[in-house]
Write a protein that holds these residues in place. Structure first.
Motif, PDB file in Angstrom:
ATOM      1  N   TYR A 240      59.057  57.483  28.726  1.00  0.00           N
ATOM      2  CA  TYR A 240      60.512  57.406  28.748  1.00  0.00           C
ATOM      3  C   TYR A 240      60.925  55.939  28.651  1.00  0.00           C
ATOM      4  CZ  TYR A 240      60.055  62.038  30.866  1.00  0.00           C
ATOM      5  OH  TYR A 240      59.724  63.347  31.126  1.00  0.00           O
ATOM      6  N   LEU A 241      61.922  55.682  27.839  1.00  0.00           N
ATOM      7  CA  LEU A 241      62.567  54.369  27.814  1.00  0.00           C
ATOM      8  C   LEU A 241      63.935  54.557  28.433  1.00  0.00           C
ATOM      9  CD1 LEU A 241      62.951  51.405  26.941  1.00  0.00           C
ATOM     10  CD2 LEU A 241      63.723  52.287  24.712  1.00  0.00           C
ATOM     11  N   THR A 242      64.203  53.786  29.478  1.00  0.00           N
ATOM     12  CA  THR A 242      65.517  53.843  30.101  1.00  0.00           C
ATOM     13  C   THR A 242      66.228  52.509  29.852  1.00  0.00           C
ATOM     14  OG1 THR A 242      64.999  52.897  32.286  1.00  0.00           O
ATOM     15  CG2 THR A 242      64.513  55.262  31.955  1.00  0.00           C
ATOM     16  N   THR A 243      67.397  52.390  30.372  1.00  0.00           N
ATOM     17  CA  THR A 243      68.153  51.158  30.208  1.00  0.00           C
ATOM     18  C   THR A 243      67.527  49.987  30.966  1.00  0.00           C
ATOM     19  OG1 THR A 243      69.585  51.980  31.973  1.00  0.00           O
ATOM     20  CG2 THR A 243      70.396  52.200  29.708  1.00  0.00           C
ATOM     21  N   SER A 244      66.573  50.257  31.876  1.00  0.00           N
ATOM     22  CA  SER A 244      65.980  49.151  32.634  1.00  0.00           C
ATOM     23  C   SER A 244      64.451  49.154  32.699  1.00  0.00           C
ATOM     24  CB  SER A 244      66.532  49.131  34.064  1.00  0.00           C
ATOM     25  OG  SER A 244      66.197  50.329  34.724  1.00  0.00           O
ATOM     26  N   ARG A 245      63.794  50.215  32.202  1.00  0.00           N
ATOM     27  CA  ARG A 245      62.340  50.230  32.297  1.00  0.00           C
ATOM     28  C   ARG A 245      61.698  51.245  31.366  1.00  0.00           C
ATOM     29  NH1 ARG A 245      61.701  53.378  38.109  1.00  0.00           N
ATOM     30  NH2 ARG A 245      63.519  54.685  37.759  1.00  0.00           N
ATOM     31  N   LEU A 246      60.384  51.098  31.210  1.00  0.00           N
ATOM     32  CA  LEU A 246      59.553  52.101  30.556  1.00  0.00           C
ATOM     33  C   LEU A 246      58.873  52.877  31.676  1.00  0.00           C
ATOM     34  CD1 LEU A 246      57.747  50.067  27.767  1.00  0.00           C
ATOM     35  CD2 LEU A 246      59.107  52.111  27.403  1.00  0.00           C
ATOM     36  N   VAL A 247      58.888  54.202  31.579  1.00  0.00           N
ATOM     37  CA  VAL A 247      58.249  55.032  32.595  1.00  0.00           C
ATOM     38  C   VAL A 247      57.306  55.996  31.892  1.00  0.00           C
ATOM     39  CG1 VAL A 247      58.595  56.728  34.430  1.00  0.00           C
ATOM     40  CG2 VAL A 247      60.258  54.883  34.122  1.00  0.00           C
TER      41      VAL A 247
END
Length: 112
Positions: free
Chosen positions: A31-38
């Protein structure tokens, strides 16, 4: 996604991926979010769990080769994410160039 999102954090991109952890390639979802890769592993892997990488710590994102036993280059279909603390994360996934563009855009959006 099982990982709790921070306040004002949203998911920008999702895809099936594998993360190279030692000699094991762990299957799961990136997952790419607005603040990190998970990265969240599937339950049937030997090594399970989530790995989170803050976008503010990402120093480079480049294409690379998938390696057998983390030694022998096999296929040029991986993505290397390096962080400022000096760690490297290798993801096997489809659409490497699109992931790189999305990660760079998210970094610019986060003020980096």
């Amino acid at each position: 996604m099982n990982t709790t999102l921070d306040q004002n954090e949203t998911i920008l991109r999702t895809g099936q991926a594998s993360l190279q952890r030692g000699i094991e390639t762990v299957g799961g979802t990136l997952y790419l979010t607005t603040s990190r890769l998970v990265f969240e592993s599937h339950a049937f892997n030997v090594q399970r769990g989530a790995t989170a990488i803050a976008l503010s710590e990402v120093s480079s994102v480049v294409t690379c080769w998938t390696k057998f036993l983390n030694l022998i280059p096999l296929i040029p279909n991986s993505l290397s994410v390096r962080t400022s603390p000096g760690r490297e994360y290798r993801f096997v996934l489809f659409g490497r160039d699109a992931w790189i563009a999305a990660i760079e855009a998210a970094q610019q959006g986060s003020g980096r």
